[in-house]
Structure formats: C-alpha cells, structure tokens
Design a protein around this motif. Structure first.
Motif, PDB file in Angstrom:
ATOM      1  N   VAL A  27       0.835  -1.209   0.000  1.00  0.00           N
ATOM      2  CA  VAL A  27       0.000   0.000   0.000  1.00  0.00           C
ATOM      3  C   VAL A  27       0.868   1.258   0.000  1.00  0.00           C
ATOM      4  O   VAL A  27       0.657   2.184  -0.791  1.00  0.00           O
ATOM      5  N   ALA A  28       1.876   1.283   0.891  1.00  0.00           N
ATOM      6  CA  ALA A  28       2.760   2.451   0.959  1.00  0.00           C
ATOM      7  C   ALA A  28       3.543   2.612  -0.336  1.00  0.00           C
ATOM      8  O   ALA A  28       3.688   3.724  -0.860  1.00  0.00           O
ATOM      9  N   GLY A  29       4.052   1.500  -0.873  1.00  0.00           N
ATOM     10  CA  GLY A  29       4.802   1.558  -2.125  1.00  0.00           C
ATOM     11  C   GLY A  29       3.954   2.051  -3.277  1.00  0.00           C
ATOM     12  O   GLY A  29       4.411   2.859  -4.110  1.00  0.00           O
ATOM     13  N   ALA A  30       2.709   1.592  -3.350  1.00  0.00           N
ATOM     14  CA  ALA A  30       1.812   2.025  -4.422  1.00  0.00           C
ATOM     15  C   ALA A  30       1.523   3.521  -4.311  1.00  0.00           C
ATOM     16  O   ALA A  30       1.501   4.241  -5.321  1.00  0.00           O
ATOM     17  N   ALA A  31       1.313   3.995  -3.079  1.00  0.00           N
ATOM     18  CA  ALA A  31       1.037   5.423  -2.880  1.00  0.00           C
ATOM     19  C   ALA A  31       2.228   6.276  -3.304  1.00  0.00           C
ATOM     20  O   ALA A  31       2.065   7.316  -3.962  1.00  0.00           O
ATOM     21  N   ILE A  32       3.434   5.853  -2.931  1.00  0.00           N
ATOM     22  CA  ILE A  32       4.634   6.604  -3.313  1.00  0.00           C
ATOM     23  C   ILE A  32       4.831   6.552  -4.828  1.00  0.00           C
ATOM     24  O   ILE A  32       5.194   7.555  -5.456  1.00  0.00           O
ATOM     25  N   TRP A  33       4.595   5.395  -5.428  1.00  0.00           N
ATOM     26  CA  TRP A  33       4.767   5.249  -6.875  1.00  0.00           C
ATOM     27  C   TRP A  33       3.775   6.132  -7.635  1.00  0.00           C
ATOM     28  O   TRP A  33       4.144   6.801  -8.610  1.00  0.00           O
ATOM     29  N   LEU A  34       2.534   6.170  -7.185  1.00  0.00           N
ATOM     30  CA  LEU A  34       1.516   6.968  -7.871  1.00  0.00           C
ATOM     31  C   LEU A  34       1.708   8.457  -7.614  1.00  0.00           C
ATOM     32  O   LEU A  34       1.447   9.292  -8.485  1.00  0.00           O
TER      33      LEU A  34
END
Length: 258
Positions: A27-34
């Motif tokens: 979840v954190a990785g997806a938020a940072i990526w987006l």
C-alpha cells in the motif's frame, strides 16, 4: 503439549505479522509510486489514524487538563509531521525517500545491534528493549541511509550519462549536481546519523511512555500482528519534524515560504 501450543501460536503470529507487513509495504509503495493526490491522501490518512490512537492513549493515561493538553499536543505533533511529509512529497521526493529510509535503517540496525551485542538499557522502565548498542547501530544505519540517498541518484546518472560530469553540491533532482563526500565529511555523517537515531528513538520512547501510562501494549489493534499505526510511525513522525526544521532554515520555499 503446552510447549507445542506455544510454538504453533508463535508460528501463527509470525505468519500474521509477515502478511500484514507485505500489505503495508504494498500500500505504501503504491502510494509513493503513484504520487500526487494519492500520496497526499495516504499521508493524511496515516496521520489521522495516528492521532486517533494518540488521543485514545491520552484519554486512558490522563485526566482533566492533562488529558486535554496531551490531546492538543498530539494533534499539533502529528499535524506538523503530516505537513512536512506532504510538502516534501510535492516539492522534492528525494527528501521523502531520505526520511523513510533513514527511519527504517535506524530500526533495522538498532534491532540487530541490540540483539547481537546487548548490554545496558537506555531507559528500561519506559522501553525495556532499547539498548545503547542499539542506538549505536541506529546511528550507523542512519548515516548509511544519508550516504545512499545522496549517492544512488548520482550513480544512476553516471551510468545513464557517463560524460555529463558532476561538481560538489547538495541534494538535487535530475542529473546533477550531487554531493560527493570528501574524507572529512564522514565525521559529519556520523554526527547526522547520531542525531537522526536519537530523534527516531525519542519518538519511540514518547509513544512507549504513553502506552505505559495508558496500561496498554499497543496503540491499537488496527494492524494485525503489529499493533497500531502509531506503533509503526512513532520514529517517522519525530524524524519528519527534525527534517522539517532543517528545511525551514535551509529551503523554506519547500513549505511555500519565500
């Protein structure tokens, strides 16, 4: 049979912790990526959850005016951290990467140094697991995080554009300039690492003290196997404020100040 039951329960807990960790990282990785509004919404949501837990600890651990004072303190404390994290994520993602990686490095290195070396506790009545050896390990981890965050982008750029050349400078985006540590810089790096480690563990101590006042083991049960959100971000909040103070002095434009 009792020993077998404990082992089975331990294995089950480990599985729950591992699954929760994977979900949190995803979840954190997806938020940072987006990035963009998704990352901003994620940071605000985490901060709101942290404040909800902080206010519960304050309500359980204090009464009257002290309860109100600690609740207000928690609101300001977490709101400022959210403001810093949102600001750096919009203006300079490299600072967000530095904050997150430094806190993770402090936790990981402190854990392994503390477990392998042991020794005297820092404040056994507040947090029995924290040792001076762990603090030394956290210092090493934070210093390495600072070096890697400053050098990895330069290494990538040198690989992509080997003829571009670089000069001694500061943190930057794009392909240069980048900071290239000189021999005398490493003593300063140890000092920076120590400061980050002390601040990160101070945030941990603050939350541990509040939990002891409230008579609870975890700030909540929101994250299976890990406790609450505040249990995971206590050091991150403190280090965010440290970086925020530094940037307010050196780069106020990040926060919209000229």
């Amino acid at each position: 049979m009792e020993g077998a039951d404990r082992k089975a329960k331990g294995a089950s807990d480990l599985g729950v912790r591992a699954a929760s960790a994977v979900v949190m990282l995803a979840v954190a990785g997806a938020a940072i990526w987006l990035g963009g509004w998704v990352l901003t919404a994620f940071i605000v949501a985490v901060g709101a959850a942290g404040f909800w837990e902080f206010s519960r600890l304050a309500s359980a651990g204090f009464t009257g005016g002290a309860r109100l004072a600690w609740t207000v303190f928690g609101a300001v404390y977490l709101a400022l951290a959210v403001f810093v994290l949102v600001s750096v994520s919009v203006q300079s993602i490299s600072w967000l990467a530095l904050i997150i990686s430094a806190v993770i490095a402090v936790d990981v290195f402190a854990y392994f140094f503390g477990r392998s070396i042991g020794g005297p506790k820092i404040a056994p009545r507040i947090s029995p697991s924290k040792t001076w050896a762990g603090l030394a390990g956290g210092t090493v981890g934070a210093a390495l995080a600072v070096v890697l965050n400053s050098q990895v982008p330069r290494w990538i750029c040198e690989w992509r554009e080997p003829a571009s050349g670089y000069v001694h400078g500061g943190f930057a985006t794009g392909c240069g300039p980048y900071w290239q540590p000189q021999a005398g810089d490493y003593a300063a790096l140890i000092g920076v690492g120590l400061l980050i480690a002390v601040v990160a563990q101070s945030g941990d101590f603050l939350e541990s003290w509040l939990k002891r006042r409230a008579g609870v083991k975890d700030s909540s049960k929101l994250i299976p196997g890990h406790g609450g959100v505040l249990d995971r971000i206590d050091g991150l909040v403190a280090v965010s404020l440290l970086v925020g103070i530094y940037l307010l002095v050196t780069a106020p434009q990040i926060f919209g100040f000229s």
